[in-house]
Design an enzyme around this catalytic site. Structure first.
Site, PDB file in Angstrom:
ATOM      1  N   TRP A 108       0.831  -1.222   0.000  1.00 42.29           N
ATOM      2  CA  TRP A 108       0.000   0.000   0.000  1.00 42.29           C
ATOM      3  C   TRP A 108       0.852   1.254   0.000  1.00 42.29           C
ATOM      4  O   TRP A 108       0.461   2.275  -0.578  1.00 42.29           O
ATOM      5  CB  TRP A 108      -0.966   0.003   1.185  1.00 42.29           C
ATOM      6  CG  TRP A 108      -2.046  -1.028   1.087  1.00 42.29           C
ATOM      7  CD1 TRP A 108      -2.312  -2.018   1.986  1.00 42.29           C
ATOM      8  CD2 TRP A 108      -3.019  -1.178   0.037  1.00 42.29           C
ATOM      9  NE1 TRP A 108      -3.385  -2.770   1.552  1.00 42.29           N
ATOM     10  CE2 TRP A 108      -3.829  -2.278   0.373  1.00 42.29           C
ATOM     11  CE3 TRP A 108      -3.269  -0.492  -1.155  1.00 42.29           C
ATOM     12  CZ2 TRP A 108      -4.875  -2.716  -0.437  1.00 42.29           C
ATOM     13  CZ3 TRP A 108      -4.314  -0.928  -1.968  1.00 42.29           C
ATOM     14  CH2 TRP A 108      -5.100  -2.027  -1.605  1.00 42.29           C
ATOM     15  N   LYS A 125     -11.890  -1.341   7.637  1.00 33.51           N
ATOM     16  CA  LYS A 125     -11.133  -2.288   8.449  1.00 33.51           C
ATOM     17  C   LYS A 125     -11.485  -2.145   9.930  1.00 33.51           C
ATOM     18  O   LYS A 125     -11.896  -3.102  10.549  1.00 33.51           O
ATOM     19  CB  LYS A 125      -9.636  -2.107   8.218  1.00 33.51           C
ATOM     20  CG  LYS A 125      -9.200  -2.788   6.924  1.00 33.51           C
ATOM     21  CD  LYS A 125      -8.450  -1.916   5.983  1.00 33.51           C
ATOM     22  CE  LYS A 125      -8.289  -2.589   4.633  1.00 33.51           C
ATOM     23  NZ  LYS A 125      -7.585  -1.752   3.677  1.00 33.51           N
ATOM     24  N   ASP A 147      -0.919   6.738   6.594  1.00 33.31           N
ATOM     25  CA  ASP A 147      -2.029   5.887   6.175  1.00 33.31           C
ATOM     26  C   ASP A 147      -2.286   4.923   7.336  1.00 33.31           C
ATOM     27  O   ASP A 147      -1.481   4.032   7.593  1.00 33.31           O
ATOM     28  CB  ASP A 147      -1.638   5.124   4.902  1.00 33.31           C
ATOM     29  CG  ASP A 147      -2.745   4.192   4.417  1.00 33.31           C
ATOM     30  OD1 ASP A 147      -3.766   4.046   5.119  1.00 33.31           O
ATOM     31  OD2 ASP A 147      -2.571   3.610   3.319  1.00 33.31           O
TER      32      ASP A 147
HETATM   33  C1  LIG Z   1      -7.017  -1.382   2.543  1.00 33.45           C
HETATM   34  C2  LIG Z   1      -5.927  -0.409   2.503  1.00 33.45           C
HETATM   35  C3  LIG Z   1      -5.849   0.557   1.484  1.00 33.45           C
HETATM   36  C4  LIG Z   1      -6.824   0.611   0.343  1.00 33.45           C
HETATM   37  O1  LIG Z   1      -8.021   1.156   0.767  1.00 33.45           O
HETATM   38  P1  LIG Z   1      -9.213   1.550  -0.249  1.00 33.45           P
HETATM   39  O2  LIG Z   1     -10.193   2.126   0.719  1.00 33.45           O
HETATM   40  O3  LIG Z   1      -9.658   0.296  -0.907  1.00 33.45           O
HETATM   41  O4  LIG Z   1      -8.705   2.558  -1.198  1.00 33.45           O
HETATM   42  C5  LIG Z   1      -4.813   1.459   1.554  1.00 33.45           C
HETATM   43  N1  LIG Z   1      -3.905   1.440   2.538  1.00 33.45           N
HETATM   44  C6  LIG Z   1      -3.957   0.515   3.529  1.00 33.45           C
HETATM   45  C7  LIG Z   1      -2.914   0.526   4.603  1.00 33.45           C
HETATM   46  C8  LIG Z   1      -4.961  -0.424   3.538  1.00 33.45           C
HETATM   47  O5  LIG Z   1      -5.016  -1.340   4.523  1.00 33.45           O
END
Ligand SMILES: *Cc1c(COP(=O)(O)O)cnc(C)c1O
Length: 358
Positions: free
Chosen positions: A102, A193, A169
């Site tokens: 990611w 999540k 993030d």
């Molecule tokens: C799941 C995830 C993403 C992607 O998220 P979307 O909402 O599908 O764009 C990005 N970064 C991390 C750390 C993630 O766990």
């Protein structure tokens, strides 16, 4: 009804009480003669839900007055683009520490907007880089880190000291532990999540950063647009916000993020102990000091056994254990809403499976 043990990486487990509340309230919300899905986002009933959701995030994360909370759309991916669009001026460069697939995505998207440099990366993503392995530039527009590597199974247990503003993030570990928000210029997380259903992205951003944001970009993509309108500039995903509120109420009642951190530590201690107890059968690819308290990744001796493990676990009522398609192996996501009993069931299954295979 039989609810399974849900180890999905995202969308993922939601606390039963939050779902039950939605079920009870679905046809008629608080005596208004209609569902929350049918209310105007400009009406009193929804506004109350919206404000409560924002208030709970502020309370649970202990967001200081220097920061604003925004509820946006487009997932973490939209933030991969919006962050450089707003915070990366021409002539400047952003630093990205890569610790997960990611982070790679965030970095690549930044390069579609402006200049970016890799400020740290351990080949294979087996651990978080040490402070002396980072090459941070004091004049960077910002430093981007991925708080928890959902794919690699790594987690920053201590965030780096940076001269430039820190951006994180936190999609897969927001609200899972106490975090000093004041340390960050911006924190973002897709909701699916640890917060609730997909559809909203939480952005916690320093008011200074909003004010300093670029204005030569389309209005919709400016943080200032959404901050000014309390995230009601256009129609928000009202049902996702409502369900997130239910989850946040649960989290608050459970004792907040400190209580969650303790529960998450216990769950993952149990899992890592089960892995480490059989080193010739289960193997965790991440260094102990960098192990995630949210996504526990491990491998069996062969890919065939990885698949067999996941298939048999599913038959035993444990779903979502297949590793991400980009990394393979097994991954147990043990987010806030995953009960301790689910992890106990998985650990018992792991013992049983290893004994039968060995
Ligand atoms: C799941 C995830 C993403 C992607 O998220 P979307 O909402 O599908 O764009 C990005 N970064 C991390 C750390 C993630 O766990």
């Amino acid at each position: 009804m039989t609810r399974v043990h849900n180890f999905n990486a995202g969308p993922s487990a939601i606390p039963l009480v939050a779902l039950e509340q939605a079920q009870r309230e679905l046809l008629e919300f608080e005596g208004t003669g209609m569902s929350i899905l049918e209310h105007s986002h400009r009406g009193k009933a929804f506004e109350k839900v919206h404000d409560e959701t924002l208030g709970l995030i502020k309370k649970l994360m202990a967001v200081p007055d220097t920061h604003d909370v925004l509820l946006l759309q487009g997932g973490a991916h939209a933030q991969f683009a919006m962050i450089p669009m707003n915070l990366l001026p021409a002539g400047k460069s952003a630093d990205y520490v890569l610790t997960d697939g990611w982070s790679d995505r965030a970095f690549e998207e930044c390069k579609n907007v402006g200049a970016a440099r890799v400020a740290g990366k351990i080949e294979g993503y087996g651990r978080i880089p040490r402070a002396d392995e980072l090459s941070l530039h004091a004049d960077a527009a910002y430093v981007h880190v991925t708080s928890n590597g959902t794919l690699s199974g790594t987690q920053w247990h201590e965030f780096p000291e940076t001269a430039a503003p820190l951006v994180a993030d936190m999609s897969s570990d927001i609200l899972s532990r106490p975090v000093d928000v004041a340390k960050f210029a911006l924190i973002y997380a897709g909701a699916q999540k640890n917060i609730g259903p997909s559809g909203i992205t939480v952005v916690v951003i320093k008011k200074d950063a909003i004010a300093a944001g670029r204005t030569d970009i389309p209005k919709y993509f400016r943080y200032s647009t959404h901050a000014k309108e309390r995230s009601l500039y256009n129609t928000p995903p009202t049902f996702s916000i409502y369900l997130a509120r239910n989850v946040l109420r649960w989290l608050d009642a459970e004792g907040g993020v400190a209580a969650m951190a303790e529960k998450n530590r216990k769950k993952t201690d149990l899992l890592y102990a089960a892995i480490d107890a059989r080193p010739d059968f289960y193997r965790a690819p991440v260094d102990k000091a960098s192990r995630s308290r949210m996504n526990v990744v491990f491998r069996l001796p062969t890919e065939e056994l990885d698949s067999k493990f996941c298939a048999e676990a599913e038959k035993a009522g444990m779903v979502g254990l297949k590793g991400h398609r980009s990394v393979g192996g097994v991954r147990a996501s043990t987010y806030n809403a995953v009960p301790h009993a689910s992890v106990e069931a998985l650990v018992a299954f792991m013992d049983d499976f290893a004994r039968k295979a060995g």
